[in-house]
Write a protein that holds these residues in place. Structure first.
Motif, mmCIF file in Angstrom:
data_model
loop_
_atom_site.group_PDB
_atom_site.id
_atom_site.type_symbol
_atom_site.label_atom_id
_atom_site.label_comp_id
_atom_site.label_asym_id
_atom_site.label_seq_id
_atom_site.Cartn_x
_atom_site.Cartn_y
_atom_site.Cartn_z
ATOM 1 N N SER A 78 80.029 19.748 65.738
ATOM 2 C CA SER A 78 78.663 20.021 65.301
ATOM 3 C C SER A 78 77.883 18.737 65.108
ATOM 4 N N LEU A 79 78.571 17.710 64.612
ATOM 5 C CA LEU A 79 77.909 16.417 64.411
ATOM 6 C C LEU A 79 77.399 15.857 65.733
ATOM 7 N N TYR A 80 78.165 16.086 66.799
ATOM 8 C CA TYR A 80 77.758 15.583 68.116
ATOM 9 C C TYR A 80 76.763 16.518 68.794
ATOM 10 N N ASN A 81 77.139 17.804 68.906
ATOM 11 C CA ASN A 81 76.331 18.752 69.676
ATOM 12 C C ASN A 81 75.045 19.167 68.978
ATOM 13 N N ASP A 82 75.098 19.285 67.624
ATOM 14 C CA ASP A 82 73.950 19.804 66.887
ATOM 15 C C ASP A 82 73.132 18.737 66.182
ATOM 16 N N ARG A 83 73.595 17.475 66.200
ATOM 17 C CA ARG A 83 72.847 16.417 65.519
ATOM 18 C C ARG A 83 72.571 15.223 66.429
ATOM 19 N N LEU A 84 73.624 14.670 67.018
ATOM 20 C CA LEU A 84 73.435 13.476 67.844
ATOM 21 C C LEU A 84 72.647 13.792 69.116
ATOM 22 N N VAL A 85 73.047 14.840 69.832
ATOM 23 C CA VAL A 85 72.366 15.206 71.076
ATOM 24 C C VAL A 85 70.920 15.635 70.818
ATOM 25 N N GLU A 132 44.787 14.252 89.596
ATOM 26 C CA GLU A 132 46.003 13.433 89.511
ATOM 27 C C GLU A 132 46.527 13.382 88.080
ATOM 28 N N LEU A 133 45.600 13.220 87.140
ATOM 29 C CA LEU A 133 46.000 13.196 85.731
ATOM 30 C C LEU A 133 46.590 14.537 85.307
ATOM 31 N N ASN A 134 45.954 15.604 85.765
ATOM 32 C CA ASN A 134 46.445 16.944 85.426
ATOM 33 C C ASN A 134 47.867 17.156 85.945
ATOM 34 N N ASN A 135 48.139 16.683 87.150
ATOM 35 C CA ASN A 135 49.481 16.828 87.731
ATOM 36 C C ASN A 135 50.525 16.048 86.925
ATOM 37 N N LYS A 136 50.150 14.838 86.516
ATOM 38 C CA LYS A 136 51.081 14.020 85.727
ATOM 39 C C LYS A 136 51.333 14.638 84.361
ATOM 40 N N LEU A 137 50.277 15.134 83.729
ATOM 41 C CA LEU A 137 50.426 15.771 82.410
ATOM 42 C C LEU A 137 51.303 17.017 82.504
ATOM 43 N N LYS A 138 51.112 17.798 83.562
ATOM 44 C CA LYS A 138 51.938 18.992 83.761
ATOM 45 C C LYS A 138 53.407 18.626 83.957
ATOM 46 N N SER A 139 53.637 17.520 84.656
ATOM 47 C CA SER A 139 55.011 17.069 84.879
ATOM 48 C C SER A 139 55.687 16.716 83.555
ATOM 49 N N TYR A 140 54.959 16.015 82.695
ATOM 50 C CA TYR A 140 55.508 15.670 81.384
ATOM 51 C C TYR A 140 55.683 16.921 80.511
ATOM 52 N N ASP A 141 54.740 17.846 80.613
ATOM 53 C CA ASP A 141 54.846 19.090 79.839
ATOM 54 C C ASP A 141 56.098 19.878 80.236
ATOM 55 N N LYS A 142 56.386 19.884 81.523
ATOM 56 C CA LYS A 142 57.575 20.588 82.009
ATOM 57 C C LYS A 142 58.847 19.957 81.445
ATOM 58 N N GLU A 143 58.883 18.638 81.428
ATOM 59 C CA GLU A 143 60.054 17.941 80.880
ATOM 60 C C GLU A 143 60.194 18.210 79.381
ATOM 61 N N ILE A 144 59.079 18.213 78.667
ATOM 62 C CA ILE A 144 59.100 18.494 77.229
ATOM 63 C C ILE A 144 59.593 19.914 76.956
ATOM 64 N N ASP A 145 59.106 20.874 77.745
ATOM 65 C CA ASP A 145 59.533 22.275 77.574
ATOM 66 C C ASP A 145 61.028 22.430 77.827
ATOM 67 N N THR A 146 61.543 21.725 78.824
ATOM 68 C CA THR A 146 62.985 21.778 79.118
ATOM 69 C C THR A 146 63.799 21.232 77.944
ATOM 70 N N LEU A 147 63.342 20.134 77.377
ATOM 71 C CA LEU A 147 64.030 19.540 76.228
ATOM 72 C C LEU A 147 63.961 20.444 75.009
ATOM 73 N N LEU A 148 62.833 21.125 74.823
ATOM 74 C CA LEU A 148 62.688 22.042 73.688
ATOM 75 C C LEU A 148 63.627 23.246 73.812
ATOM 76 N N VAL A 149 63.754 23.769 75.030
ATOM 77 C CA VAL A 149 64.678 24.891 75.260
ATOM 78 C C VAL A 149 66.109 24.469 74.947
ATOM 79 N N LYS A 150 66.468 23.273 75.370
ATOM 80 C CA LYS A 150 67.798 22.734 75.084
ATOM 81 C C LYS A 150 68.000 22.542 73.587
ATOM 82 N N TYR A 151 66.955 22.058 72.927
ATOM 83 C CA TYR A 151 67.014 21.823 71.476
ATOM 84 C C TYR A 151 67.179 23.134 70.702
ATOM 85 N N LYS A 162 68.761 25.738 71.499
ATOM 86 C CA LYS A 162 70.090 26.333 71.640
ATOM 87 C C LYS A 162 71.103 25.739 70.664
ATOM 88 N N THR A 163 70.736 24.651 69.986
ATOM 89 C CA THR A 163 71.638 24.040 69.012
ATOM 90 C C THR A 163 71.508 24.748 67.674
#
Length: 228
Positions: free
Chosen positions: A44-51, A85-104, A106-107
């Motif tokens: 839990s220390l690794y999977n639910d806190r460190l990661v 161009e800015l909109n495309n870059k912002l969407k790319s970052y938003d997608k990465e953030i959403d992926t990280l939030l979904v992963k977060y 699950k802990t």
């Protein structure tokens, strides 16, 4: 009478050995449970806190990158991206953030984490709306009005999100410290079980020596009785 006395002593010794065996088995079961709890705590220390702490850091990185791009778009005239161009870059970052939030999500999350995470999602949605509003008005507004639009909403939004991410990071530290203390208690318990096993082993050794000694004494007495 001697036979009855001998049977009585042997019965007492057998009962005592049985109790020691039962205690040994019980200690072994408790020790195995402690080891499993320790493995669970470290996992839990690794999977639910460190990661998750690492994921929060990556979210903060993406958020800072979005803020930098938007501020550059609003305040700088050099190497300026087009709204598309800015909109495309912002969407790319938003997608990465959403992926990280979904992963977060699950802990394992404590109550405060769930509350902050819910608030974070709301703030991220609000931020997307503000970004879209700036992009839609970027060509119709002059520079001063566009900067005022950014200052009135987007900057506060980024600051609020950064504050929530900092609070989530602090929770990781607090809960991680609690897991560390729990692991230390488990280790102390395991050491206690090992000590008890050592004591029982010594007791068994003493009993064996006592039985051998008592048996020798009885044999000597029987030999004397037979000689008489």
């Amino acid at each position: 009478m001697k036979i009855a006395y001998s049977l009585k002593q042997k019965t007492k010794i057998a009962l005592l050995l049985f109790l020691i065996m039962a205690c040994t088995i019980l200690i072994r079961v408790l020790e195995d449970r402690s080891i499993k709890n320790m493995e669970k705590a470290f996992s839990s220390l690794y999977n639910d806190r460190l990661v998750p702490a690492t994921d929060i850091f990556y979210i903060s990185e993406r958020l800072y990158a979005k803020r930098f791009l938007l501020e550059t778009f609003v305040y700088s005239d050099k190497n300026k991206l087009s709204p598309q161009e800015l909109n495309n870059k912002l969407k790319s970052y938003d997608k990465e953030i959403d992926t990280l939030l979904v992963k977060y999500e699950k802990t394992f999350l404590v109550r405060n984490e769930k509350n902050h995470l819910t608030e974070l999602k709301v703030k991220l949605l609000e931020n997307k709306v503000l970004e879209k509003n700036i992009l839609l008005n970027s060509e119709s507004l002059d520079k001063t009005s566009l900067r005022r639009l950014y200052d009135s909403g987007a900057e506060q939004s980024f600051n609020a999100i950064s504050s929530l991410l900092s609070q989530l990071t602090k929770i990781q530290t607090v809960v991680g410290e609690q897991l560390k203390e729990e692991s230390q208690k488990i280790v102390m318990g395991t050491n206690l079980y090992s000590t008890l096993q050592l004591i029982l082993a010594i007791i068994i050794g003493v009993l064996i020596v006592s039985i051998i000694f008592a048996s020798n004494v009885m044999n000597i007495r029987n030999d004397k009785f037979n000689l008489n």
